[in-house]
Design an enzyme around this catalytic site. Structure first.
Site, short mmCIF file in Angstrom:
data_model
loop_
_atom_site.label_atom_id
_atom_site.label_comp_id
_atom_site.label_asym_id
_atom_site.label_seq_id
_atom_site.Cartn_x
_atom_site.Cartn_y
_atom_site.Cartn_z
N SER A 20 0.81 -1.22 0.00
CA SER A 20 0.00 0.00 0.00
C SER A 20 0.84 1.28 0.00
O SER A 20 0.32 2.35 -0.32
CB SER A 20 -0.93 0.01 1.22
N LYS A 56 0.79 4.77 7.08
CA LYS A 56 0.29 5.59 5.97
C LYS A 56 0.99 6.95 6.03
O LYS A 56 1.78 7.23 6.91
CB LYS A 56 -1.22 5.80 6.08
#
Length: 395
Positions: free
Chosen positions: A186, A249
């Site tokens: 990701s 993230k």
């Protein structure tokens, strides 16, 4: 005895003229006794010489002989040898008694000393040298106690070493750094699956989720030495829906921002973010080979990094507006079409991340291995290592 003979007697009183039928007194080797059994001076001198004790009996003997000669001369008696006057035992006994006592003492000491035997008896009964039986047993017990204490000391040192090591690990993990591995794609192209990263714990202060342990720190809802992250930081945080799972993230929206995706373009506070295409290519993922574009994205404030996108038409390329409340942050993955992040509601994705859930800032890639490397297969380490990614500082 005639008067002429009397004047020929020497000064010492001993007549040098031999007497017929008589033996000289000085030539007699055996001692003489009177009727009462007293020992004369000659016998005392003989006994002293045999025992090694130094005495001087000559003067008394000559004096006695002189006295005897004088008496013979005065009385005119025969010149034959006669028994001298009885000598009192006191003068003769004085030099003899120490000899007898010394001999008796020597015999007593010799008789009191035991000899070596098959039972291992000591040759002397000196209490200072010979250790009695109970004392020897006690000394052995002391040795055993010393051995026990030594073993106890070693065990204590091992325990202390373990405690110190755990304390150091606790300080490093809770207060300074914590390692993490990247489990997915990701965050490509900046973080790949198999990267081992180091996260600084002090970057944003400490919260109850900063321990890095199965238990949380008792710090309440606030952060200690808390600092807000900057836009564009790569952050590790606890997933809000369970407060246990670690996610990584990039911070896109700060408190008070509005975030929206329109036509595969990121908008922050109503303004599109500038993306510059860097390269095009093809990648293979769980969906098979797909066309890919990499672009350099520059956020408000000047933070710039590379993102990856599979083109327009993705499920998350068009979204509603997300308003970031105070104390929360909007997170997105760098692989925009292959990331579950704050664009997905909290019930199924990440949602908005509370400030207290922040764990730390990702600082550097320490090591990296391609998928397929196994901890239990050292050969796979060398076959899948990616040394070009070692010690890479993260943007």
């Amino acid at each position: 005895m005639s008067e002429e003979h009397k004047h020929d007697v020497p000064a010492d009183g001993v007549d040098p003229t031999p007497v017929e039928g008589a033996e000289p007194v000085a030539a007699e080797p055996s001692p003489t006794h009177d009727g009462a059994g007293h020992v004369d001076a000659a016998e005392a001198a003989f006994a002293a010489s045999e025992s090694g004790v130094s005495v001087e009996p000559d003067a008394p003997i000559e004096a006695e002989a002189s006295d005897a000669g004088s008496q013979d001369t005065e009385t005119g008696g025969a010149t034959t040898a006669v028994d001298p006057d009885p000598v009192t035992p006191a003068p003769a006994a004085a030099p003899v008694e120490p000899v007898v006592a010394a001999a008796a003492a020597t015999g007593t000491v010799a008789a009191s000393r035991p000899i070596w035997s098959d039972q291992g008896d000591a040759p002397f009964e000196d209490k200072k040298e010979k250790i009695p039986g109970p004392a020897r047993v006690h000394a052995k017990d002391d040795d055993d106690d010393d051995g026990g204490r030594s073993a106890g000391s070693e065990t204590l040192e091992i325990v202390k070493t373990i405690v110190v090591a755990l304390a150091i690990a606790f300080v490093l993990r809770v207060l300074l750094f914590q390692p993490f591995t990247i489990p997915s794609a990701s965050m490509e192209p900046n973080l790949y699956e198999g990267d081992y990263i180091v996260v600084s714990k002090w970057a944003y202060g400490y919260s109850k989720y900063s321990s890095g342990l199965p238990i949380n720190l008792p710090l309440g809802e606030d952060r200690v030495f808390g600092r807000a992250p900057n836009r564009g930081d790569i952050v590790v945080f606890k997933l809000p829906r369970d407060d246990k799972t670690d996610y990584i993230k990039r911070v896109i929206g700060l408190p008070g921002d509005s975030i929206q995706m329109i036509g595969n373009v990121l908008h922050i506070n109503g303004q599109p973010v500038n993306d510059v295409i860097v390269s095009r290519g093809e990648v293979e993922d769980i969906f098979g080979p797909r066309a890919m574009t990499q672009a350099r994205e520059t956020l408000p404030g000047g933070r710039s990094f590379i993102i990856q996108d599979f083109g327009p038409g993705g499920d998350l390329d068009d979204t509603p507006v997300y308003q970031v409340p105070a104390g929360h942050y909007f997170m997105m993955g760098d692989n925009r079409d292959n990331s579950i992040d704050s664009r997905v509601q909290e019930s199924a994705g990440v949602g908005l991340v509370p400030d207290e859930n922040l764990v730390g800032k990702a600082e550097i890639i320490a090591f990296s291995w391609r998928p397929g490397a196994s901890l239990w297969n050292p050969v796979s380490w060398f076959a899948n290592v990616r040394p070009s990614r070692f010690f890479r500082v993260l943007d």
